[in-house]
Motif scaffolding. Structure first.
Motif, mmCIF file in Angstrom:
data_model
loop_
_atom_site.group_PDB
_atom_site.id
_atom_site.type_symbol
_atom_site.label_atom_id
_atom_site.label_comp_id
_atom_site.label_asym_id
_atom_site.label_seq_id
_atom_site.Cartn_x
_atom_site.Cartn_y
_atom_site.Cartn_z
ATOM 1 N N GLU A 91 0.880 -1.184 0.108
ATOM 2 C CA GLU A 91 -0.059 -0.151 -0.069
ATOM 3 C C GLU A 91 1.003 1.292 0.078
ATOM 4 O O GLU A 91 1.731 1.241 0.806
ATOM 5 C CB GLU A 91 -1.011 0.062 1.339
ATOM 6 C CG GLU A 91 -1.969 -1.059 1.549
ATOM 7 C CD GLU A 91 -2.443 -1.085 2.595
ATOM 8 O OE1 GLU A 91 -2.252 -0.030 3.418
ATOM 9 O OE2 GLU A 91 -3.105 -1.858 3.268
ATOM 10 N N HIS A 93 -0.646 5.399 0.559
ATOM 11 C CA HIS A 93 -1.920 6.260 0.640
ATOM 12 C C HIS A 93 -1.423 7.393 1.488
ATOM 13 O O HIS A 93 -0.258 7.293 2.256
ATOM 14 C CB HIS A 93 -2.833 5.357 1.245
ATOM 15 C CG HIS A 93 -2.865 4.598 2.227
ATOM 16 N ND1 HIS A 93 -2.416 5.049 3.537
ATOM 17 C CD2 HIS A 93 -2.889 2.985 2.558
ATOM 18 C CE1 HIS A 93 -2.262 4.032 4.196
ATOM 19 N NE2 HIS A 93 -2.378 2.976 3.977
ATOM 20 N N HIS A 97 -0.705 6.234 9.685
ATOM 21 C CA HIS A 97 -1.268 5.028 10.602
ATOM 22 C C HIS A 97 -0.293 5.166 12.045
ATOM 23 O O HIS A 97 0.956 5.501 12.012
ATOM 24 C CB HIS A 97 -0.789 3.738 9.956
ATOM 25 C CG HIS A 97 -1.856 3.314 8.890
ATOM 26 N ND1 HIS A 97 -2.926 3.300 9.042
ATOM 27 C CD2 HIS A 97 -1.360 2.625 7.885
ATOM 28 C CE1 HIS A 97 -3.335 2.801 7.771
ATOM 29 N NE2 HIS A 97 -2.227 2.405 7.131
ATOM 30 N N GLN A 131 3.993 0.183 2.242
ATOM 31 C CA GLN A 131 3.700 -0.560 3.686
ATOM 32 C C GLN A 131 3.430 -1.831 3.386
ATOM 33 O O GLN A 131 2.679 -2.198 2.180
ATOM 34 C CB GLN A 131 2.719 0.258 4.572
ATOM 35 C CG GLN A 131 1.588 0.453 4.124
ATOM 36 C CD GLN A 131 0.615 1.617 4.690
ATOM 37 O OE1 GLN A 131 -0.308 1.283 5.499
ATOM 38 N NE2 GLN A 131 1.075 2.712 4.659
HETATM 39 MN MN MN Z 1 -2.482 1.153 5.064
#
Ligand code: MN
Ligand code: UGY
Length: 154
Positions: A91, A93, A97, A131
């Motif tokens: 991923e 984005h 997180h 990630q």
């Molecule tokens: Mn993510």
């Protein structure tokens, strides 16, 4: 609150916590991003009572602790992997997180770095960091993932 339970407190919500025994509490605190006239409500829930959600193309089990609706400017995902399972999508984005590994062990890839991780470890993932996770060992991996959503990141 019991083991496995959680609470969401809306902005400016007067509150106090009292605990009669030793316990571990993970706290995510952020400044609420107001939008139009939306308001959020006080929520107390239990992880295991949240439904399993569809994860097209992925094998992990996913539960979300907060409503996905616009008033909520973040969510907390609970993600379960059996040993040997991994994220299919590498991923990238805009969302940030905060991750707390609750159970198990594995390898977290962030950009070009690979980190062995085990229960108790915490990770911050900046916007746009590539990630990926693979669960190792003999027991389930479960992690708790903060994700900012429903707001323009700019
Ligand atoms: Mn993510
Ligand atoms: O929803 C997520 O962004 C999640 N799948 N990311 C992650 O596990 N690193």
């Amino acid at each position: 609150m019991q083991v496995d339970s959680y609470a969401y407190l809306p902005p400016n919500f007067e509150h106090s916590l009292k605990c009669d025994e030793s316990a571990t509490l993970a706290v995510f605190e952020r400044r609420y991003a107001f939008l139009d006239n939306h308001i959020t409500g006080h929520i107390v829930g239990s992880t295991d009572k949240q439904p399993l959600l569809e994860t097209p193309g992925e094998v992990f089990e996913l539960r979300k602790l907060l409503p996905a609706s616009v008033p909520y400017d973040f969510n907390i995902h609970i993600m379960d992997f059996q040993p040997g399972e991994f994220l299919n999508v590498k991923e990238v984005h805009y969302n940030q997180h905060g991750l707390l590994l609750l159970e198990g062990q594995g390898i977290y890839r962030l950009g070009d770095s690979w980190y062995p991780v085990q229960a108790g470890d915490a990770i911050w993932m900046a916007p746009f960091v590539p990630q990926w996770y693979a669960a190792l060992g003999k027991t389930r991996s479960r992690y708790l993932l903060y994700k900012d959503v429903n707001r323009n990141p700019l």
